[in-house]
Motif scaffolding. Structure first.
Motif, PDB file in Angstrom:
ATOM      1  N   LYS A   2       0.574  -0.876  -0.125  1.00 43.48           N
ATOM      2  CA  LYS A   2       0.287  -0.032   0.186  1.00 43.48           C
ATOM      3  C   LYS A   2       1.045   0.876  -0.089  1.00 43.48           C
ATOM      4  N   THR A   3       0.556   2.614   0.010  1.00 41.02           N
ATOM      5  CA  THR A   3       0.872   3.519  -0.087  1.00 41.02           C
ATOM      6  C   THR A   3       0.710   4.360   1.479  1.00 41.02           C
ATOM      7  N   GLY A 225       6.779   1.850   0.007  1.00 37.74           N
ATOM      8  CA  GLY A 225       7.259   2.845  -0.090  1.00 37.74           C
ATOM      9  C   GLY A 225       7.967   4.022   1.479  1.00 37.74           C
ATOM     10  N   VAL A 226       7.240   3.564   2.604  1.00 35.70           N
ATOM     11  CA  VAL A 226       7.772   3.968   3.619  1.00 35.70           C
ATOM     12  C   VAL A 226       8.777   3.783   4.030  1.00 35.70           C
ATOM     13  N   GLU A 251       5.171  -8.974   4.353  1.00 34.77           N
ATOM     14  CA  GLU A 251       4.910  -8.003   3.002  1.00 34.77           C
ATOM     15  C   GLU A 251       5.937  -7.310   2.525  1.00 34.77           C
ATOM     16  N   PHE A 252       6.785  -7.020   1.295  1.00 35.01           N
ATOM     17  CA  PHE A 252       7.726  -5.966   0.746  1.00 35.01           C
ATOM     18  C   PHE A 252       8.084  -6.854  -0.955  1.00 35.01           C
ATOM     19  N   SER A 257       4.232   2.056  -6.058  1.00 39.79           N
ATOM     20  CA  SER A 257       3.751   3.477  -6.943  1.00 39.79           C
ATOM     21  C   SER A 257       4.137   4.223  -5.528  1.00 39.79           C
ATOM     22  N   ASP A 258       4.115   4.161  -4.655  1.00 40.23           N
ATOM     23  CA  ASP A 258       4.141   5.024  -3.485  1.00 40.23           C
ATOM     24  C   ASP A 258       6.187   5.281  -3.259  1.00 40.23           C
ATOM     25  N   GLY A 259       6.673   4.914  -3.668  1.00 43.24           N
ATOM     26  CA  GLY A 259       8.052   4.120  -3.722  1.00 43.24           C
ATOM     27  C   GLY A 259       8.992   3.578  -3.957  1.00 43.24           C
TER      28      GLY A 259
END
Length: 462
Positions: A2-3, A225-226, A251-252, A257-259
């Motif tokens: 997720k973002t 992305g975090v 998960e990874f 899309s967020d980074g």
């Protein structure tokens, strides 16, 4: 998957050690369980998850995927299921078959309800309470599978709204499952689309852990992305380690899309510290994240670049996965610590915003630092970090002498012996070889009375 700020989940399909114990374990566990802050099997053998996610609920006909995932070296698979709230319900017959497929392929099976993804921000998402209802309805096929199955209550149970309720909802869900008689290891996902950028799970993990009467929870962070810097990854995972709380990367990916996640650090840090992970995902991604497929069209002979990296790259599955002893029949030579970790809460400060210093490695063969991770009346948890010098090591030995009568009772990630007040720790098979500047750690539970001073520590390469 997720973002940071909430990309809608509906557009995405995604979504160790050798342990030395100087005293015997207190009791036999039912199956997989947490001991000394780590996931272990019933026989005391450490189990470090090395596997992938498989979107079974959307691709229920792809039953060959389990054997194919195993053929590439994985020891576990996280299986996407639905409780019927948002997608087609996976009924008891189907879930029993999934468990059979996992066992036939000698995989540990992590089962998760995906309908909870982004609750509070995603209007179509289900509550954790509805996920618990689902698990209870499957009790007949889940009981007796504690050696093989981990129950992941609900995937990413809050988005970026309502996440303040994560602690109370998660605590309630865990306690309901225990009241219903479930003895399995329970995996608990973070909020904020799994990435916990608000640190809600990190700062409340201790209270959720303490509320579980079985003390058999495995916290799960999703890294996209975090987690795009080494500092963020090591700080987040390191805080769980320091608190003595079990953590896995559920998960990874290698991109998002967020980074751009730092997958190399995720893989190297988790390998160094015996932390499990499950990469996203085997095949079938859509909505613009097709690059997260590990194989094309579920074809085991068509690895993508991400699949090659995760299965065959440095610190990947082929290099690091070890099959669960429940399948191999191996007998562990040691058992995990049985003393409970300290009950102090994890720190609440934000992670660093800059990379850690790049101090050159010491010139000698190796150096060691001794840290008291936590302390309680009569006991403490310690950790020693061993760092290779400019020539690296193929083995190491650390020696210290207590001045105040302390003793080491249990240890992990090293072979520990005592001679009076002197303690000697030597590497185990997987952490003796260190490249210049590389570090590894081992931990222990000790006893103390009166004073618990930190002793001088010497490190020698072997």
């Amino acid at each position: 998957m997720k973002t940071r700020l909430g990309v809608a989940a509906a557009t995405l399909l995604a979504l160790v050690a050798s342990i030395v114990v100087l005293v015997p374990p207190a009791h036999a566990a039912v199956g997989l369980h947490i001991s000394g802050g780590r996931l272990v099997e019933a026989n005391g053998s450490p189990l470090v998850l090395r596997g992938v996610n498989h979107a079974h609920t959307w691709y229920a006909s792809q039953t060959s995927s389990f054997a194919n995932i195993k053929s590439l070296g994985a020891n576990s698979v996280r299986v996407v299921l639905s409780n019927g709230h948002r997608w087609t319900r996976n009924d008891a017959t189907d879930v029993a078959n999934v468990i059979s497929l996992c066992k036939a392929s000698r995989l540990i099976c992590v089962l998760e309800v995906h309908d909870t993804t982004g609750y509070g921000e995603e209007g179509a998402a289900a509550t954790l309470a509805s996920a618990v209802d689902y698990w209870i309805s499957l009790a007949s096929v889940l009981r007796g599978q504690e050696n093989y199955v981990i129950i992941n209550i609900g995937n990413e149970p809050f988005g970026n709204s309502g996440y303040q309720n994560w602690t109370s909802h998660t605590t309630s869900a865990v306690q309901r499952l225990r009241t219903a008689g479930f003895e399995h290891t329970i995996m608990v996902d973070a909020p904020n689309w799994g990435q916990d950028w608000t640190f809600t799970m990190r700062d409340n993990a201790q209270s959720v852990w303490s509320a579980d009467p079985a003390r058999n929870l495995l916290f799960s962070i999703h890294m996209y992305g975090v987690f795009d810097t080494a500092a963020e990854i090591s700080d987040y995972l390191g805080r769980f380690r320091s608190a003595g709380l079990p953590i896995a990367v559920g998960e990874f990916g290698h991109n998002h899309s967020d980074g751009n996640p730092d997958e190399d650090t995720i893989l190297s840090y988790t390998q160094q510290h015996g932390i499990g992970w499950l990469g996203w995902s085997w095949s079938g991604n859509s909505g613009g994240v097709e690059y997260l497929d590990m194989v094309t069209n579920f074809n085991v002979d068509a690895l993508t670049s991400w699949g090659q990296r995760l299965f065959n790259g440095a610190n990947g599955i082929r290099q690091t996965a070890r099959e669960a002893t429940i399948y191999s029949g191996a007998t562990p030579t040691t058992a995990p610590p049985t003393t409970a970790p300290p009950t102090t809460a994890p720190p609440t400060t934000a992670p660093p915003t800059t990379a850690p210093p790049t101090t050159p490695p010491p010139a000698g063969a190796c150096s060691a630092t001794y840290t008291i991770v936590g302390q309680w009346q009569g006991g403490f948890q310690g950790e020693v970090r061993v760092t290779a010098g400019g020539s690296g090591t193929t083995g190491w030995r650390v020696v210290w002498t207590y001045a105040n009568g302390q003793t080491v009772n249990q240890a992990w990630n090293a072979t520990v012996t005592r001679n009076g007040s002197q303690v000697t720790a030597t590497n185990v098979s997987y952490n003796g070889t260190l490249s210049p500047g590389q570090s590894t750690t081992f931990g222990f539970i000790g006893s103390w009375t009166g004073t618990n001073s930190i002793p001088p520590v010497a490190c020698n390469a072997l």
